[in-house]
Design a protein around this motif. Structure first.
Motif, mmCIF file in Angstrom:
data_model
loop_
_atom_site.group_PDB
_atom_site.id
_atom_site.type_symbol
_atom_site.label_atom_id
_atom_site.label_comp_id
_atom_site.label_asym_id
_atom_site.label_seq_id
_atom_site.Cartn_x
_atom_site.Cartn_y
_atom_site.Cartn_z
ATOM 1 N N PRO A 15 0.763 -1.285 0.186
ATOM 2 C CA PRO A 15 0.096 0.027 -0.077
ATOM 3 C C PRO A 15 0.934 1.404 0.135
ATOM 4 N N GLU A 16 0.455 2.366 -0.666
ATOM 5 C CA GLU A 16 1.218 3.376 -0.804
ATOM 6 C C GLU A 16 0.187 4.578 -1.030
ATOM 7 N N THR A 17 0.102 5.523 0.133
ATOM 8 C CA THR A 17 -0.528 6.569 0.331
ATOM 9 C C THR A 17 0.043 7.938 -0.101
ATOM 10 N N PHE A 18 -0.556 8.673 -0.873
ATOM 11 C CA PHE A 18 -0.062 10.048 -1.438
ATOM 12 C C PHE A 18 -1.049 11.161 -1.057
ATOM 13 N N ALA A 19 -0.514 12.418 -0.631
ATOM 14 C CA ALA A 19 -1.428 13.610 -0.414
ATOM 15 C C ALA A 19 -1.238 14.301 -1.789
ATOM 16 N N TRP A 29 -6.286 16.289 -0.740
ATOM 17 C CA TRP A 29 -6.768 15.045 -0.563
ATOM 18 C C TRP A 29 -5.672 14.058 -0.473
ATOM 19 N N GLU A 30 -6.048 12.982 0.057
ATOM 20 C CA GLU A 30 -5.188 11.668 0.136
ATOM 21 C C GLU A 30 -5.799 10.542 -0.195
ATOM 22 N N ALA A 31 -5.095 9.767 -1.018
ATOM 23 C CA ALA A 31 -5.341 8.353 -1.759
ATOM 24 C C ALA A 31 -4.465 7.254 -1.375
ATOM 25 N N THR A 32 -4.895 6.052 -1.270
ATOM 26 C CA THR A 32 -4.146 4.985 -1.106
ATOM 27 C C THR A 32 -4.406 4.026 -2.345
ATOM 28 N N VAL A 61 -4.934 1.444 -12.619
ATOM 29 C CA VAL A 61 -4.827 2.725 -12.796
ATOM 30 C C VAL A 61 -3.255 3.248 -13.265
ATOM 31 N N PRO A 62 -3.632 4.502 -13.963
ATOM 32 C CA PRO A 62 -2.236 4.946 -14.279
ATOM 33 C C PRO A 62 -1.337 5.336 -13.084
ATOM 34 N N SER A 63 -0.020 5.592 -13.146
ATOM 35 C CA SER A 63 0.506 6.131 -11.947
ATOM 36 C C SER A 63 -0.059 7.230 -11.348
ATOM 37 N N PRO A 64 -0.474 7.477 -9.999
ATOM 38 C CA PRO A 64 -0.772 8.539 -9.468
ATOM 39 C C PRO A 64 0.173 9.779 -9.425
ATOM 40 N N LEU A 65 1.548 9.384 -9.654
ATOM 41 C CA LEU A 65 2.425 10.437 -9.810
ATOM 42 C C LEU A 65 2.714 11.034 -11.044
ATOM 43 N N THR A 66 2.082 10.569 -12.083
ATOM 44 C CA THR A 66 2.029 11.231 -13.479
ATOM 45 C C THR A 66 0.743 11.585 -13.911
ATOM 46 N N ASP A 67 -0.376 10.916 -13.486
ATOM 47 C CA ASP A 67 -1.458 11.190 -13.994
ATOM 48 C C ASP A 67 -2.756 11.752 -13.092
ATOM 49 N N VAL A 69 -5.459 14.039 -11.028
ATOM 50 C CA VAL A 69 -6.545 14.983 -11.506
ATOM 51 C C VAL A 69 -7.214 15.280 -10.257
ATOM 52 N N CYS A 70 -7.412 16.591 -10.109
ATOM 53 C CA CYS A 70 -8.260 17.147 -8.962
ATOM 54 C C CYS A 70 -9.722 16.595 -9.084
ATOM 55 N N PRO A 71 -10.126 16.030 -7.941
ATOM 56 C CA PRO A 71 -11.608 15.555 -8.110
ATOM 57 C C PRO A 71 -12.661 16.741 -7.982
ATOM 58 N N ARG A 72 -11.835 17.906 -7.558
ATOM 59 C CA ARG A 72 -13.065 18.984 -7.148
ATOM 60 C C ARG A 72 -13.066 19.814 -8.682
ATOM 61 N N CYS A 73 -12.030 20.346 -9.310
ATOM 62 C CA CYS A 73 -12.263 21.038 -10.594
ATOM 63 C C CYS A 73 -11.655 20.502 -11.717
ATOM 64 N N GLY A 74 -11.171 19.330 -11.691
ATOM 65 C CA GLY A 74 -10.602 18.550 -12.859
ATOM 66 C C GLY A 74 -9.173 18.945 -13.392
ATOM 67 N N SER A 75 -8.480 19.885 -12.432
ATOM 68 C CA SER A 75 -7.195 20.326 -13.055
ATOM 69 C C SER A 75 -6.273 19.348 -12.901
ATOM 70 N N ARG A 76 -5.250 19.433 -13.748
ATOM 71 C CA ARG A 76 -3.894 18.488 -13.692
ATOM 72 C C ARG A 76 -2.986 19.059 -13.266
ATOM 73 N N ARG A 77 -3.031 20.252 -12.525
ATOM 74 C CA ARG A 77 -1.821 21.215 -11.933
ATOM 75 C C ARG A 77 -1.958 20.672 -10.475
ATOM 76 N N VAL A 78 -1.595 19.314 -10.104
ATOM 77 C CA VAL A 78 -1.590 18.547 -9.015
ATOM 78 C C VAL A 78 -0.080 18.397 -8.313
ATOM 79 N N ARG A 79 0.088 18.928 -7.200
ATOM 80 C CA ARG A 79 1.213 18.666 -6.485
ATOM 81 C C ARG A 79 0.949 17.273 -5.656
ATOM 82 N N ILE A 80 2.056 16.519 -5.464
ATOM 83 C CA ILE A 80 2.015 15.160 -4.744
ATOM 84 C C ILE A 80 3.057 15.115 -3.609
ATOM 85 N N ALA A 81 2.532 14.624 -2.642
ATOM 86 C CA ALA A 81 3.697 14.468 -1.471
ATOM 87 C C ALA A 81 3.438 13.389 -0.766
ATOM 88 N N ALA A 82 4.352 12.812 0.001
ATOM 89 C CA ALA A 82 4.053 11.723 0.801
ATOM 90 C C ALA A 82 2.811 11.987 2.005
#
Length: 85
Positions: A15-19, A29-32, A61-67, A69-82
């Protein structure tokens, strides 16, 4: 791509959880995901491992690190952290 066994734990998965934070609307948001490493000797005779992510519903699913998408506005300008950072 191999179909996962469906919702729930995937055997051998890690399991990997990303913020995530949207750079457009600032939604966070966070997703595992389940990270599944497998080797397909038919498709890859050199036996290189492949990494596949499986979401909480059991879908590949495609890698969450490269794909991401914001669930609120649909933007792909998303930063990812641990998670938790």
């Amino acid at each position: 791509m191999t179909e996962p066994p469906g919702p729930g734990p995937v055997p051998g998965a890690v399991p990997e959880t990303f913020a995530f934070r949207c750079g457009r609307c600032d939604h966070g948001w966070e997703a595992t995901f389940q990270a599944v490493f497998f080797t397909d000797p038919v498709a890859d005779p050199d036996l290189q491992s492949t990494l596949e992510y499986v979401d909480e519903a059991g879908r590949a699913v495609p890698s969450p690190l490269t794909d991401a998408v914001c669930p609120r506005c649909g933007s792909r300008r998303v930063r990812i952290a641990a998670a938790g950072s």
